[in-house]
Design a protein around this motif. Structure first.
Motif, PDB file in Angstrom:
ATOM      1  N   ARG A 212      24.331  38.012  32.338  1.00 47.66           N
ATOM      2  CA  ARG A 212      23.250  38.058  31.345  1.00 47.66           C
ATOM      3  C   ARG A 212      23.802  37.761  29.947  1.00 47.66           C
ATOM      4  NH1 ARG A 212      18.775  40.524  33.032  1.00 47.66           N
ATOM      5  NH2 ARG A 212      19.939  42.095  34.224  1.00 47.66           N
ATOM      6  N   LEU A 213      24.974  38.319  29.665  1.00 45.63           N
ATOM      7  CA  LEU A 213      25.630  38.062  28.386  1.00 45.63           C
ATOM      8  C   LEU A 213      26.050  36.598  28.275  1.00 45.63           C
ATOM      9  CD1 LEU A 213      26.921  38.966  25.712  1.00 45.63           C
ATOM     10  CD2 LEU A 213      28.951  39.665  27.036  1.00 45.63           C
ATOM     11  N   GLN A 214      26.573  36.035  29.343  1.00 47.78           N
ATOM     12  CA  GLN A 214      27.001  34.629  29.325  1.00 47.78           C
ATOM     13  C   GLN A 214      25.819  33.697  29.059  1.00 47.78           C
ATOM     14  OE1 GLN A 214      28.844  35.073  33.234  1.00 47.78           O
ATOM     15  NE2 GLN A 214      30.779  34.266  32.410  1.00 47.78           N
ATOM     16  N   VAL A 215      24.696  33.960  29.716  1.00 45.70           N
ATOM     17  CA  VAL A 215      23.500  33.141  29.509  1.00 45.70           C
ATOM     18  C   VAL A 215      22.993  33.308  28.076  1.00 45.70           C
ATOM     19  CG1 VAL A 215      21.082  32.846  30.151  1.00 45.70           C
ATOM     20  CG2 VAL A 215      22.824  33.136  31.928  1.00 45.70           C
ATOM     21  N   ALA A 216      22.923  34.544  27.617  1.00 42.59           N
ATOM     22  CA  ALA A 216      22.438  34.807  26.263  1.00 42.59           C
ATOM     23  C   ALA A 216      23.296  34.103  25.215  1.00 42.59           C
ATOM     24  CB  ALA A 216      22.414  36.313  26.008  1.00 42.59           C
ATOM     25  N   THR A 217      24.606  34.163  25.399  1.00 42.68           N
ATOM     26  CA  THR A 217      25.518  33.501  24.461  1.00 42.68           C
ATOM     27  C   THR A 217      25.287  31.999  24.440  1.00 42.68           C
ATOM     28  OG1 THR A 217      27.182  35.230  24.823  1.00 42.68           O
ATOM     29  CG2 THR A 217      27.952  33.146  23.885  1.00 42.68           C
TER      30      THR A 217
ATOM     31  N   VAL B 246      26.235  41.384  37.079  1.00 43.59           N
ATOM     32  CA  VAL B 246      24.928  40.890  36.654  1.00 43.59           C
ATOM     33  C   VAL B 246      24.811  40.938  35.129  1.00 43.59           C
ATOM     34  CG1 VAL B 246      22.438  41.394  36.664  1.00 43.59           C
ATOM     35  CG2 VAL B 246      23.737  41.428  38.806  1.00 43.59           C
ATOM     36  N   GLU B 247      25.249  42.048  34.547  1.00 39.55           N
ATOM     37  CA  GLU B 247      25.147  42.180  33.085  1.00 39.55           C
ATOM     38  C   GLU B 247      26.107  41.233  32.363  1.00 39.55           C
ATOM     39  OE1 GLU B 247      22.611  43.698  31.811  1.00 39.55           O
ATOM     40  OE2 GLU B 247      22.115  44.106  33.902  1.00 39.55           O
TER      41      GLU B 247
ATOM     42  N   LYS C 264      12.773  35.742  26.986  1.00 40.82           N
ATOM     43  CA  LYS C 264      11.560  36.305  26.400  1.00 40.82           C
ATOM     44  C   LYS C 264      11.963  36.990  25.109  1.00 40.82           C
ATOM     45  CE  LYS C 264       9.817  39.992  28.387  1.00 40.82           C
ATOM     46  NZ  LYS C 264       9.978  41.039  27.338  1.00 40.82           N
ATOM     47  N   ARG C 265      11.454  36.495  23.996  1.00 40.29           N
ATOM     48  CA  ARG C 265      11.838  37.051  22.702  1.00 40.29           C
ATOM     49  C   ARG C 265      11.570  38.550  22.648  1.00 40.29           C
ATOM     50  NH1 ARG C 265       9.126  37.800  18.079  1.00 40.29           N
ATOM     51  NH2 ARG C 265       7.349  36.485  18.685  1.00 40.29           N
ATOM     52  N   SER C 266      12.496  39.272  22.055  1.00 39.73           N
ATOM     53  CA  SER C 266      12.395  40.717  21.957  1.00 39.73           C
ATOM     54  C   SER C 266      11.078  41.135  21.315  1.00 39.73           C
ATOM     55  CB  SER C 266      13.568  41.259  21.131  1.00 39.73           C
ATOM     56  OG  SER C 266      13.515  42.664  21.043  1.00 39.73           O
TER      57      SER C 266
ATOM     58  N   SER D 125      19.407  41.391  26.297  1.00 43.27           N
ATOM     59  CA  SER D 125      18.186  42.096  26.686  1.00 43.27           C
ATOM     60  C   SER D 125      16.979  41.166  26.751  1.00 43.27           C
ATOM     61  CB  SER D 125      17.892  43.231  25.710  1.00 43.27           C
ATOM     62  OG  SER D 125      17.726  42.734  24.383  1.00 43.27           O
ATOM     63  N   GLU D 126      17.105  39.962  26.205  1.00 39.25           N
ATOM     64  CA  GLU D 126      16.007  38.999  26.221  1.00 39.25           C
ATOM     65  C   GLU D 126      16.054  38.080  27.439  1.00 39.25           C
ATOM     66  OE1 GLU D 126      15.137  38.253  21.501  1.00 39.25           O
ATOM     67  OE2 GLU D 126      17.015  37.450  22.294  1.00 39.25           O
TER      68      GLU D 126
END
Length: 378
Positions: free
Chosen positions: A49-54, A45-46, A211-213, A61-62
């Motif tokens: 999350r990193l793949q989407v964020a990149t 899952v994490e 969601k912006r930090s 974390s956003e």
């Protein structure tokens, strides 16, 4: 069959499917469990999350995972309303997805003020209209990145720049954009962005909320500590894993795919116009999603055309999949200034990852033959 309705949903990519299957079979552990298969699920899952964020230039974390774009959109609107109460003004557009429009209507019943901006004849929100609509109590602007019916790409970066420093939050429904055109939350100056994995060759049932930090939303689901305690419930590990690999793959292939999809749409429009010269492109001819085109025929029923194309093995749509089955004209096409009859005469063709340019001639022939048959039987 030629599937040309990728704006409705997409076929899951082979890579995404292969990566998700182990989490439905061997590695089926609960991501909140402390034994090894649970820990592996949590790591997966994490990683997603990193793949989407990149892919969208954010921090992991956003990113929060949801069940889809509609849930994410509703959460942003209702969650912010919970914090701001009735003295709250939202600016949105008249062509938003129903998950935004209906959420706004529900908020209006609770006393929230909403301004619905019109579009111009090409399908765009004009910056000056956004600027003129801002009030002292404006807390949120929600404008979709790219329209799901006509494909027009809105001036999100310009709107983000306009709102910067004004204390007004900016949300964009990027369900149709993510994975298809470049999306960078930092350069766009957006505070919230929503997306859905099944639109970029992931699995259905997985949504994304950026969601912006530093910003807060009231919890969507109360319960455990999943998704940092704001969306409780056992994670859809397999769907999340598929989303991570699908978005990574889509962004990696984007440059080449955009060229091909634009060529396919151009060839489709040219071929149909040669046989039906008065066919109309609804929306802008240039600044739109690379694989999407909405065509109007005026004097026939778009639904009749759709059914004849289905018999010929070609899948297209007449409007948003979320509004299909209703005998109502598209609110997007009406907002363009089309009559009700004109709005009901349109079809949307949307090519994707698994289409090839060799299919275009078949699509063109099918559309033109179906049109001729309708006219001949009138």
């Amino acid at each position: 069959m030629i599937y040309a309705d990728n704006a409705a949903t997409t076929k899951i990519s082979e890579l995404a499917l292969a990566k998700m299957l182990p989490f439905l079979q061997e590695q089926y552990g609960n991501a909140s469990s402390l034994y090894s298969i649970g820990v592996k699920a949590k790591r997966a899952v994490e990683q997603a999350r990193l793949q989407v964020a990149t892919a969208i230039n954010s921090m992991p974390s956003e990113i929060t995972f949801t069940s889809g774009g509609s849930e994410s959109n509703s959460w942003v609107l209702h969650g912010l309303a919970d914090f701001n109460g009735e003295a709250f003004h939202i600016i949105t557009s008249s062509i938003e997805h129903h998950s935004v429009l209906n959420a706004c209507h529900a908020l209006e019943e609770k006393g929230v003020e909403v301004t619905y901006l019109p579009i111009n004849s090409k399908g765009f929100i004009e910056i000056e209209r956004v600027k003129a609509a801002i009030k002292l109590n404006t807390k949120l602007v929600s404008i979709m990145f790219a329209n799901n019916e006509i494909g027009t790409v809105q001036p999100i970066a310009e709107i983000g720049q306009l709102l910067k420093g004004k204390g007004i939050l900016f949300h964009t429904d990027a369900v149709q954009a993510v994975g298809h055109i470049p999306v960078d939350v930092k350069s766009l100056n957006v505070d919230f962005l929503t997306a859905s994995a099944h639109k970029f060759n992931g699995a259905k049932g997985t949504g994304i909320l950026y969601k912006r930090s530093g910003l807060e939303l009231s919890p969507l689901v109360f319960g455990g500590e999943q998704e940092r305690g704001i969306r409780a419930g056992t994670e859809n590990v397999a769907g999340i894993v598929a989303a991570g690999y699908a978005i990574e793959e889509s962004v990696g292939e984007m440059a080449e795919r955009v060229k091909l999809l634009r060529a396919m749409v151009e060839k489709t429009v040219k071929g149909i116009k040669e046989r039906i010269p008065f066919v109309r492109i609804n929306g802008d001819c240039e600044n739109r999603l690379p694989g999407t085109v909405n065509l109007g025929f005026d004097n026939i029923s778009g639904e009749s055309l759709l059914h004849l194309l289905d018999l010929k093995g070609v899948c297209v749509s007449t409007s948003s999949a979320c509004n299909s089955g209703k005998d109502e004209p598209s609110h997007v096409l009406l907002a363009l200034g089309l009559s009700e009859q004109q709005a009901k005469s349109a079809i949307r063709i949307s090519y994707g990852k698994y289409n090839c340019i060799d299919e275009v001639e078949t699509v063109v022939t099918a559309v033109c033959d179906a049109y001729a048959k309708i006219i001949a039987n009138r």
